[in-house]
Design a protein around this motif. Sequence first.
Motif, PDB file in Angstrom:
ATOM      1  N   TYR A 503       0.850  -1.189   0.000  1.00 35.03           N
ATOM      2  CA  TYR A 503       0.000   0.000   0.000  1.00 35.03           C
ATOM      3  C   TYR A 503       0.884   1.237   0.000  1.00 35.03           C
ATOM      4  N   GLN A 504       0.595   2.088  -0.931  1.00 44.13           N
ATOM      5  CA  GLN A 504       1.376   3.334  -0.976  1.00 44.13           C
ATOM      6  C   GLN A 504       0.461   4.497  -0.584  1.00 44.13           C
ATOM      7  N   PRO A 505       0.870   5.254   0.378  1.00 44.69           N
ATOM      8  CA  PRO A 505       0.003   6.346   0.860  1.00 44.69           C
ATOM      9  C   PRO A 505      -0.192   7.430  -0.193  1.00 44.69           C
ATOM     10  N   GLU A 518      -2.861   3.394  -2.197  1.00 43.84           N
ATOM     11  CA  GLU A 518      -3.047   2.633  -3.455  1.00 43.84           C
ATOM     12  C   GLU A 518      -2.533   1.223  -3.214  1.00 43.84           C
ATOM     13  N   ALA A 519      -3.403   0.277  -3.493  1.00 45.99           N
ATOM     14  CA  ALA A 519      -2.995  -1.123  -3.333  1.00 45.99           C
ATOM     15  C   ALA A 519      -2.197  -1.541  -4.549  1.00 45.99           C
ATOM     16  N   LEU A 520      -0.988  -2.025  -4.326  1.00 45.62           N
ATOM     17  CA  LEU A 520      -0.131  -2.442  -5.453  1.00 45.62           C
ATOM     18  C   LEU A 520       0.266  -3.901  -5.252  1.00 45.62           C
ATOM     19  N   LEU A 521       0.067  -4.642  -6.287  1.00 48.66           N
ATOM     20  CA  LEU A 521       0.251  -6.081  -6.192  1.00 48.66           C
ATOM     21  C   LEU A 521       1.730  -6.450  -6.216  1.00 48.66           C
ATOM     22  N   ILE A 531       8.805 -10.283  -8.616  1.00 47.80           N
ATOM     23  CA  ILE A 531       8.593  -9.891 -10.016  1.00 47.80           C
ATOM     24  C   ILE A 531       7.720  -8.655 -10.027  1.00 47.80           C
ATOM     25  N   SER A 532       8.100  -7.701 -10.855  1.00 51.45           N
ATOM     26  CA  SER A 532       7.371  -6.440 -10.891  1.00 51.45           C
ATOM     27  C   SER A 532       5.996  -6.629 -11.534  1.00 51.45           C
ATOM     28  N   PRO A 533       4.983  -5.976 -10.987  1.00 51.91           N
ATOM     29  CA  PRO A 533       3.665  -6.047 -11.635  1.00 51.91           C
ATOM     30  C   PRO A 533       3.700  -5.517 -13.069  1.00 51.91           C
ATOM     31  N   ALA A 534       4.601  -4.553 -13.311  1.00 47.90           N
ATOM     32  CA  ALA A 534       4.709  -4.024 -14.686  1.00 47.90           C
ATOM     33  C   ALA A 534       5.090  -5.149 -15.643  1.00 47.90           C
ATOM     34  N   ASN A 577      -6.058  -0.965  -8.486  1.00 49.00           N
ATOM     35  CA  ASN A 577      -5.878  -0.891  -9.961  1.00 49.00           C
ATOM     36  C   ASN A 577      -6.773  -1.915 -10.653  1.00 49.00           C
ATOM     37  N   LEU A 578      -7.372  -1.436 -11.652  1.00 54.05           N
ATOM     38  CA  LEU A 578      -8.270  -2.324 -12.400  1.00 54.05           C
ATOM     39  C   LEU A 578      -7.704  -2.514 -13.811  1.00 54.05           C
ATOM     40  N   SER A 579      -7.500  -3.741 -14.150  1.00 55.03           N
ATOM     41  CA  SER A 579      -7.010  -4.009 -15.521  1.00 55.03           C
ATOM     42  C   SER A 579      -8.139  -3.740 -16.523  1.00 55.03           C
ATOM     43  N   LEU A 608     -11.552   2.759  -7.659  1.00 50.47           N
ATOM     44  CA  LEU A 608     -10.996   1.899  -8.704  1.00 50.47           C
ATOM     45  C   LEU A 608     -10.224   2.757  -9.692  1.00 50.47           C
ATOM     46  N   GLU A 609      -8.987   2.345  -9.923  1.00 47.61           N
ATOM     47  CA  GLU A 609      -8.147   3.110 -10.862  1.00 47.61           C
ATOM     48  C   GLU A 609      -8.193   2.439 -12.242  1.00 47.61           C
ATOM     49  N   LEU A 610      -8.656   3.249 -13.174  1.00 45.71           N
ATOM     50  CA  LEU A 610      -8.716   2.739 -14.553  1.00 45.71           C
ATOM     51  C   LEU A 610      -7.594   3.384 -15.353  1.00 45.71           C
ATOM     52  N   ASP A 639      -6.063   6.500 -14.016  1.00 40.72           N
ATOM     53  CA  ASP A 639      -4.644   6.317 -13.738  1.00 40.72           C
ATOM     54  C   ASP A 639      -3.802   6.762 -14.928  1.00 40.72           C
ATOM     55  N   ASP A 640      -2.545   7.063 -14.654  1.00 38.58           N
ATOM     56  CA  ASP A 640      -1.561   7.381 -15.719  1.00 38.58           C
ATOM     57  C   ASP A 640      -2.106   8.413 -16.698  1.00 38.58           C
ATOM     58  N   PHE A 641      -2.883   9.374 -16.194  1.00 41.03           N
ATOM     59  CA  PHE A 641      -3.521  10.317 -17.094  1.00 41.03           C
ATOM     60  C   PHE A 641      -2.460  11.121 -17.861  1.00 41.03           C
ATOM     61  N   ALA A 695      -1.008  13.475  -8.065  1.00 44.37           N
ATOM     62  CA  ALA A 695       0.248  13.381  -8.813  1.00 44.37           C
ATOM     63  C   ALA A 695       0.967  12.112  -8.376  1.00 44.37           C
ATOM     64  N   GLU A 696       1.411  11.346  -9.396  1.00 46.90           N
ATOM     65  CA  GLU A 696       2.082  10.080  -9.101  1.00 46.90           C
ATOM     66  C   GLU A 696       3.598  10.274  -9.177  1.00 46.90           C
ATOM     67  N   GLY A 697       4.296   9.438  -8.451  1.00 42.10           N
ATOM     68  CA  GLY A 697       5.764   9.402  -8.553  1.00 42.10           C
ATOM     69  C   GLY A 697       6.444  10.666  -8.047  1.00 42.10           C
TER      70      GLY A 697
HETATM   71  N1  LIG Z   1       9.757   5.523  -9.953  1.00 45.98           N
HETATM   72  C1  LIG Z   1       8.816   5.708  -9.041  1.00 45.98           C
HETATM   73  N2  LIG Z   1       7.819   4.806  -8.987  1.00 45.98           N
HETATM   74  C2  LIG Z   1       6.848   5.051  -8.047  1.00 45.98           C
HETATM   75  C3  LIG Z   1       6.863   6.101  -7.181  1.00 45.98           C
HETATM   76  N3  LIG Z   1       5.783   6.012  -6.376  1.00 45.98           N
HETATM   77  C4  LIG Z   1       5.122   4.930  -6.767  1.00 45.98           C
HETATM   78  N4  LIG Z   1       5.773   4.313  -7.767  1.00 45.98           N
HETATM   79  C5  LIG Z   1       5.398   3.121  -8.548  1.00 45.98           C
HETATM   80  O1  LIG Z   1       4.531   3.571  -9.500  1.00 45.98           O
HETATM   81  C6  LIG Z   1       3.583   2.572  -9.767  1.00 45.98           C
HETATM   82  C7  LIG Z   1       2.271   3.155  -9.568  1.00 45.98           C
HETATM   83  O2  LIG Z   1       1.332   2.331  -9.913  1.00 45.98           O
HETATM   84  P1  LIG Z   1       0.608   2.364 -11.291  1.00 45.98           P
HETATM   85  O3  LIG Z   1       0.912   3.581 -12.057  1.00 45.98           O
HETATM   86  O4  LIG Z   1      -0.827   2.094 -11.028  1.00 45.98           O
HETATM   87  O5  LIG Z   1       1.256   1.185 -12.103  1.00 45.98           O
HETATM   88  C8  LIG Z   1       1.083  -0.095 -11.659  1.00 45.98           C
HETATM   89  C9  LIG Z   1      -0.155  -0.701 -12.107  1.00 45.98           C
HETATM   90  O6  LIG Z   1      -0.458  -0.264 -13.380  1.00 45.98           O
HETATM   91  C10 LIG Z   1       0.230  -2.126 -12.103  1.00 45.98           C
HETATM   92  N5  LIG Z   1      -0.320  -2.768 -10.906  1.00 45.98           N
HETATM   93  C11 LIG Z   1       0.181  -2.875  -9.694  1.00 45.98           C
HETATM   94  N6  LIG Z   1      -0.649  -3.565  -8.921  1.00 45.98           N
HETATM   95  C12 LIG Z   1      -1.707  -3.855  -9.648  1.00 45.98           C
HETATM   96  C13 LIG Z   1      -2.922  -4.544  -9.385  1.00 45.98           C
HETATM   97  O7  LIG Z   1      -3.225  -4.990  -8.259  1.00 45.98           O
HETATM   98  N7  LIG Z   1      -3.775  -4.675 -10.387  1.00 45.98           N
HETATM   99  C14 LIG Z   1      -3.487  -4.163 -11.614  1.00 45.98           C
HETATM  100  N8  LIG Z   1      -4.333  -4.333 -12.578  1.00 45.98           N
HETATM  101  N9  LIG Z   1      -2.386  -3.506 -11.911  1.00 45.98           N
HETATM  102  C15 LIG Z   1      -1.502  -3.352 -10.914  1.00 45.98           C
HETATM  103  O8  LIG Z   1       1.596  -2.267 -12.113  1.00 45.98           O
HETATM  104  C16 LIG Z   1       2.138  -0.994 -12.239  1.00 45.98           C
HETATM  105  C17 LIG Z   1       3.428  -0.965 -11.563  1.00 45.98           C
HETATM  106  O9  LIG Z   1       3.289  -1.114 -10.232  1.00 45.98           O
HETATM  107  P2  LIG Z   1       4.496  -0.937  -9.271  1.00 45.98           P
HETATM  108  O10 LIG Z   1       5.678  -1.629  -9.783  1.00 45.98           O
HETATM  109  O11 LIG Z   1       4.017  -1.285  -7.952  1.00 45.98           O
HETATM  110  O12 LIG Z   1       4.752   0.541  -9.383  1.00 45.98           O
HETATM  111  C18 LIG Z   1       3.900   1.452  -8.791  1.00 45.98           C
HETATM  112  C19 LIG Z   1       4.654   2.163  -7.762  1.00 45.98           C
HETATM  113  O13 LIG Z   1       5.508   1.319  -6.997  1.00 45.98           O
HETATM  114  C20 LIG Z   1       7.920   7.023  -7.251  1.00 45.98           C
HETATM  115  O14 LIG Z   1       8.007   8.015  -6.536  1.00 45.98           O
HETATM  116  N10 LIG Z   1       8.871   6.779  -8.215  1.00 45.98           N
END
Ligand SMILES: Nc1nc2c(ncn2[C@@H]2O[C@@H]3COP(=O)(O)O[C@H]4[C@@H](O)[C@H](n5cnc6c(=O)[nH]c(N)nc65)O[C@@H]4COP(=O)(O)O[C@H]3[C@H]2O)c(=O)[nH]1
Length: 740
Positions: A503-505, A518-521, A531-534, A577-579, A608-610, A639-641, A695-697
């Motif tokens: 979870y990222q605040p 944000e819940a990140l898998l 392994i990276s979700p990307a 995040n929603l695929s 839900l993030e689309l 998301d990623d607008f 704003a992300e990142g």
């Molecule tokens: N360089 C940098 N990166 C930052 C920063 N803050 C956050 N991030 C990363 O940016 C990504 C944000 O998630 P996202 O754009 O939704 O992009 C996500 C999202 O699209 C997808 N993802 C992750 N978890 C899920 C999930 O549960 N379901 C779906 N469908 N997609 C997911 O994988 C992508 C990558 O996720 P993560 O590797 O966790 O990478 C996350 C996060 O770790 C920062 O300050 N700098």
Amino acid sequence: MSTLLNAPSHALPLESAESNAVQRLLREHQTLLESADVGIVFIRQRVVVRCNRRYAEIFGYLHPQDMEGISSANFHPTRTEFRELGRTAYPTLSRGEVFKTERLMRRKNGRLFWGALTGRLINPDDTREGSIWIIDDIDEQKRSQSLLGNALREKQLLFDHAAIGIAFFRKGKITRCNPHLEQMLGYDPGELQNIDPTSFIPSTQAWEQLQHKSQSVLLNGLRFEAEVALQRKDGSVLECEMRCKLLDASDLSQGSVWIIEDITDRKLAQQHLAQVQNQLEQQVRERTLELSSTVADLHREVQDQERIYWLAHYDPLTGLPNRTLLAQRSAGAIQTATENSTPLAVIFLDLDHFKHVNDSLGHKVGDALLVEIGKRLRSIVRERDTVARLGGDEFVLLLPGANAQGAARVAAKLQEASQRPYQIEHHELTIAPSMGIALHPQDGTEFDALTQAADVAMYHAKLDGRNTYRFFTPEMRAKSLRALQLENALRRALERKQFQLHYQPQVCLRTGSIRSAEALLRWHHPELGSISPAEFIPVAEDSGQILQIGEWVLKTAVEQLKQWNQQGLGNIKVAVNLSAIQFHQPQLPEMVSRILTESGISPDLLELELTEGVAVQDPRTATATMDRLNSHGIRLSMDDFGTGYSSLSQLKRFQIYKLKIDQSFIRDIDHDSNDRAIVSAIIRMAQALGMQTTAEGVETQAQLEFLQQQGCDEAQGYHFSRPLQAGDFEHFFRSYAQSH
Ligand SMILES: Nc1nc2c(ncn2[C@@H]2O[C@@H]3COP(=O)(O)O[C@H]4[C@@H](O)[C@H](n5cnc6c(=O)[nH]c(N)nc65)O[C@@H]4COP(=O)(O)O[C@H]3[C@H]2O)c(=O)[nH]1
């Protein structure tokens, strides 16, 4: 007569009345002799003493006097015959009787002729006084007689030996018939004579009918013909052809002639022939039928074979060549390329997110879309290129003669063409391709190697953000193997509990408090490591496993939310995040709603993030899904607008409450004025539309300050915290709350 012949008229004395009377008598006799139509001669001592004019004429002399003194032997063919006549005639003549004979005589010119001779001695007691002969030229008569005799003989021969029955009828009876008729009817010779025809005509009625029919014809002098059944003496029946004619049409009493031919055999032969002909015709009919059905069968067989060939070589849906035909054509093209050292390229094309179309709009629409895509692909390439469908949404283009540049041009054209929407029923669909290009011979010298290389390159195009093309490089092969490994490993990841949520605040820039997470898998595999979700999300999407995984993420996140609520972690919200594939699943709103209800969590705590692409692809359906989610009280963010192509008008229609500005714009805010301008524009646009911005990142204080200045609502990034395990997040949340 003897006096007359003995004394010529000019030498007679004319002295008295008696002598006058004698002379008159002599003249009368002379006249009589001269006008007689037969030749008369007086012969004495076998020499002509005197003859009349006719006699001389018969023998070819001009005057009777010319014959006087000629031996009568000259008038016969030979001396022998002359003597023979004498011998024959003498007994009769010597008795004083008349001798008559018909024999061949000789004319002056030597020609023989038939003469009728009548002779008599002047004085039977004294042969020396000579004889008188009367001769008639019967040569003509003899010839006629001979002709007539011949004709009669011929007729008799015909009558006796004709292989046809002949009968003469008079007054209802056979007067004469030939042996053939007797044999034909089984009678002995002569038995049919005077017989009544009813004896051999089976019934009186038939006889009467025959008479009736024939009468008018016969009376007109015509020939009557009929086929009649005749009964033999032994009762057996013959089929006969009968021809009948009156001997004299004007005189019925003369009777008629019947010519009767036994045609029983002919009739039988005809019947047999007719039978054979019928059989033959029947056979011809049957054979024709057989043939036509054989021809039809053959036609069907040819059609079947063509169909079988077609099915074996073409894709039934699009009509494009299938893998088999592609392989055949590739082999030919590779051979030509090798022999002529000409280039050859293979493009492997896969449609991005095609599965969504099938899942959300049904297979019918999906199929129709594939057909249209096939047509469009075909229309872009050259005639000699092959566009094949391997199945699903995979196409392969075989481009003989195309080098890297040419293949890139084709790929670019395909990409460009894909931007034009497809109208399928009432849906306007846009679907982008990801393409991989492999070149002969450097990437492979065989069909399989080339298509695999192109496939791998395509996979990388997908990894690199889809809707693009990539050339194959040897390094890619290794990477694609990893994709396969991942896909396999993913299958067991859920059951083996290898997933975790971090979870990222997300921090409110106005209050400085943590509003949400944000819940990140996260996936940790015992051998493959973390392994990276990307990397694995696209694999999960491609293999369809994203649905199960996505549902697990939702459930886990909601469960976590519930725990945090129970633990009094403020009114924290969770963004999931929603695929795109999940988003296009028709049951999505109900599924989310059910999970929320089951956990007793208020829907407004879940976000839900689309991704932008979800909405761009099929805005109308996307809007409908968003509306349904909203109706369940679930909030949506984009998301990623900025990385997609959503237009202002689309945004207006979407029920989105928040735009997440892609980190690619934030990254360079400090030194890229363009990015600053973009970020600032996005924030203002969102404000204008009544939407929030996150704003992300965000990694630096400077970035944070710029965003604050621009009025951005929220920020998320390493500047605040990396994504954290649930426990760590709780800890972070509490300590962050205390310090802010
Ligand atoms: N360089 C940098 N990166 C930052 C920063 N803050 C956050 N991030 C990363 O940016 C990504 C944000 O998630 P996202 O754009 O939704 O992009 C996500 C999202 O699209 C997808 N993802 C992750 N978890 C899920 C999930 O549960 N379901 C779906 N469908 N997609 C997911 O994988 C992508 C990558 O996720 P993560 O590797 O966790 O990478 C996350 C996060 O770790 C920062 O300050 N700098």
